[in-house]
Design a protein around this motif. Structure first.
Motif, short mmCIF file in Angstrom:
data_model
loop_
_atom_site.label_atom_id
_atom_site.label_comp_id
_atom_site.label_asym_id
_atom_site.label_seq_id
_atom_site.Cartn_x
_atom_site.Cartn_y
_atom_site.Cartn_z
N PHE A 69 0.86 -1.18 0.00
CA PHE A 69 0.00 0.00 0.00
C PHE A 69 0.90 1.23 0.00
O PHE A 69 1.71 1.41 0.91
CB PHE A 69 -0.91 0.02 1.23
CG PHE A 69 -1.93 -1.07 1.27
CD1 PHE A 69 -3.11 -0.96 0.55
CD2 PHE A 69 -1.71 -2.22 2.01
CE1 PHE A 69 -4.07 -1.97 0.58
CE2 PHE A 69 -2.65 -3.24 2.06
CZ PHE A 69 -3.83 -3.11 1.34
N ASP A 73 -0.73 7.19 -2.52
CA ASP A 73 -2.15 7.04 -2.84
C ASP A 73 -3.03 7.67 -1.77
O ASP A 73 -4.25 7.78 -1.97
CB ASP A 73 -2.51 5.56 -3.00
CG ASP A 73 -1.89 4.94 -4.25
OD1 ASP A 73 -1.57 5.70 -5.18
OD2 ASP A 73 -1.74 3.71 -4.28
N GLY A 74 -2.44 8.07 -0.64
CA GLY A 74 -3.21 8.69 0.43
C GLY A 74 -2.85 10.14 0.66
O GLY A 74 -3.35 10.77 1.60
N TRP A 79 -5.54 11.34 -3.62
CA TRP A 79 -6.10 10.07 -3.16
C TRP A 79 -6.38 9.16 -4.36
O TRP A 79 -6.79 9.60 -5.42
CB TRP A 79 -7.41 10.32 -2.41
CG TRP A 79 -7.32 11.42 -1.42
CD1 TRP A 79 -6.66 11.42 -0.22
CD2 TRP A 79 -7.88 12.73 -1.54
NE1 TRP A 79 -6.79 12.63 0.40
CE2 TRP A 79 -7.54 13.46 -0.38
CE3 TRP A 79 -8.66 13.36 -2.51
CZ2 TRP A 79 -7.94 14.78 -0.18
CZ3 TRP A 79 -9.06 14.67 -2.31
CH2 TRP A 79 -8.71 15.37 -1.15
N SER A 115 -0.12 5.80 4.16
CA SER A 115 -0.61 4.49 3.72
C SER A 115 -1.61 3.93 4.71
O SER A 115 -2.55 3.22 4.32
CB SER A 115 0.56 3.52 3.54
OG SER A 115 1.24 3.32 4.78
N THR A 119 -4.71 5.50 2.64
CA THR A 119 -4.69 4.52 1.55
C THR A 119 -5.44 3.24 1.92
O THR A 119 -6.30 2.78 1.17
CB THR A 119 -3.24 4.17 1.16
OG1 THR A 119 -2.54 5.37 0.83
CG2 THR A 119 -3.22 3.22 -0.02
#
Length: 488
Positions: A69, A73-74, A79, A115, A119
């Motif tokens: 993860f 992505d977070g 996002w 994460s 995420t």
């Protein structure tokens, strides 16, 4: 003058960081934090311990599995729910075991990396929403009792559960994107039915750090919760500043999130090699640690080279106190023990990942060299291998360079990235939607879209759970297939 002043401040900060970020400081910090990880894992010993690659892998001598993860992505306003990193095996593992504990850490002075803050919560929510949609659309008793499906669909929690420190504004912005991400997952061809059948309760994240207060005599039984817990364990103290510590023998600086950015400090040492010699390294002290690490990695390199295994020599960046670099090696990652997890038809013991009924398989070059149950091999690694196949034409060496070559890289990068990308191109161009070989007929008639490519990649990742193709290589596959289609 202003630019020179800024540059001088930057150089001074980097110098201080390098002095603090010595091998001994990092390893001692990891060792201290691993004690906390061990204590928490013993509160729920039935729950499997999972390392979030790569930082989390340092904080325990043994993990049941690994996941991937990404904190990016977070990140705020970035996002993402990425179908190329579905981590489905973790959801299935949690369903079979009643939950799991994921270990990670961060250097940024936060209690939890992004994460874990965003995420993974996004991941659990999207999976829950897809499962709920599946249950609502398939109340026909096809894969489970109809009454059970109806009850699950009513009770299934699809809420976004974020930690309290994420602002309401950010939460609202994420919630606006959930429907689109859920549609992306459902369009990807992921096996939602298997997940719905495996999970008895919806997934939900919980957060534990060294600042969390836990009453040992009141630890709840995870079976008593109305959800499947994904316990997010941040290993390090939430401080962005190294702390000076003194013992009866040595003085050292505690580094929060010391396992992060291992290229800058590990000097070829891997988590596996560290835990094989942890006591010796920790007890050696700051003055002797560097030399012990150099000796260990070189001895390990020679050991593997004598057995025909991957044993490259690399040059480490010299630290301030060194005058010359040492030849170092890269040790294999800890192998994930998924022997009790029926997530694919792959031969886990042999390291060969068979892709359904396609007769295609993925593996590292070391496994391929000793394979006896294959008819032909396409080797994408830089190194050639000696194979014992019935026909000489059954082996093709097609060395492909990584687009981004680092001094330190995982041993299995080639098959996790390059080989997966090549396999994806073969699967799209020569196989139909049902996974049957058609010599390219379907591809010539329909071409390829990004959506279809993602769907095929999800199919590969269902069986080869360690697959992690880079975005750049996926883009090259897409461009190549598009050009091939246009030429036809």
């Amino acid at each position: 003058m202003e630019n020179e002043a800024k540059l001088s401040i930057y150089r001074a900060a980097r110098t201080i960081k390098r002095k603090e970020n010595t091998v001994y400081n990092a390893l001692r910090s990891i060792y201290e934090d691993s004690i906390f990880v061990g204590e928490i894992s013993q509160l729920w010993p039935q729950l499997p311990l999972v390392a979030n690659l790569r930082c989390g892998l340092w904080y325990s001598p043994k993990f049941h599995s690994t996941c991937y993860f990404k904190s990016t992505d977070g990140h705020n306003n970035n996002w993402s729910f990425n179908t190329s990193r579905l981590n489905f095996h973790i959801a299935l593992l949690a369903g079979q075991k009643g939950g799991c504990i994921i270990v990670d850490s961060t250097r940024r002075g936060k209690r939890f990396p992004d994460s874990m803050s965003k995420t993974i919560p996004i991941w659990t929510c999207v999976l829950n929403r897809s499962i709920s949609n599946y249950l609502n659309n398939n109340n026909n008793g096809s894969s489970m009792e109809e009454s059970d499906m109806e009850q699950k669909s009513v009770d299934w929690d699809c809420s976004l559960h974020l930690p309290l420190w994420v602002s309401g504004t950010e939460k609202a912005a994420i919630e606006e994107r959930l429907e689109g991400w859920t549609k992306d997952l459902e369009a990807s061809g992921a096996d939602i039915a298997a997940l719905a059948s495996c999970l008895k309760k919806p997934l939900r994240p919980l957060w534990i750090s060294q600042r969390t207060v836990i009453w040992i005599n009141e630890v709840p039984d995870y079976d008593s919760w109305d959800f499947t817990p994904i316990i997010l364990l941040s290993a390090s103290l939430p401080s962005g500043v190294p702390q000076h510590r003194t013992t009866s023998e040595f003085s050292w600086n505690y580094i929060p999130g010391a396992g992060d950015d291992e290229e800058s400090w590990a000097r070829g040492l891997s988590p596996n090699l560290f835990w094989n010699h942890a006591y010796d390294l920790i007890s050696s002290g700051p003055d002797l640690c560097n030399q012990k690490v150099a000796d260990m990695v070189e001895k390990d390199r020679v050991y593997r080279a004598q057995r025909g295994q991957n044993a490259p020599q690399i040059t480490a960046k010299p630290s301030i106190s060194e005058s010359s670099p040492n030849p170092l090696s890269v040790d294999p990652l800890l192998c994930s023990d998924l022997s009790n997890l029926n997530v694919s038809s792959s031969d886990e013991e042999s390291g060969i990942y068979w892709l359904g009924n396609t007769n295609l398989a993925l593996s590292s070059f070391q496994v391929a060299e000793n394979a006896t149950n294959v008819d032909c091999i396409l080797n994408c690694d830089q190194r050639s291998i000696i194979v014992r196949l019935p026909e000489a034409e059954a082996y093709l060496h097609l060395p492909i360079l990584l687009r981004k070559v680092k001094a330190y890289k995982w041993e299995n990068t080639s098959w996790e990235d390059i080989s997966v990308s090549i396999c994806l191109a073969i699967l799209i161009s020569l196989y139909n939607d049902e996974g049957s070989f058609d010599g390219g007929k379907s591809f010539s008639e329909t071409g390829i879209t990004k959506s279809e490519m993602r769907r095929r990649l999800v199919y590969i990742c269902k069986f080869a759970i360690k697959a992690r193709p880079s975005r750049g290589n996926l883009r090259q596959v897409f461009n190549f297939l598009n050009n091939s289609g246009n030429q036809k």
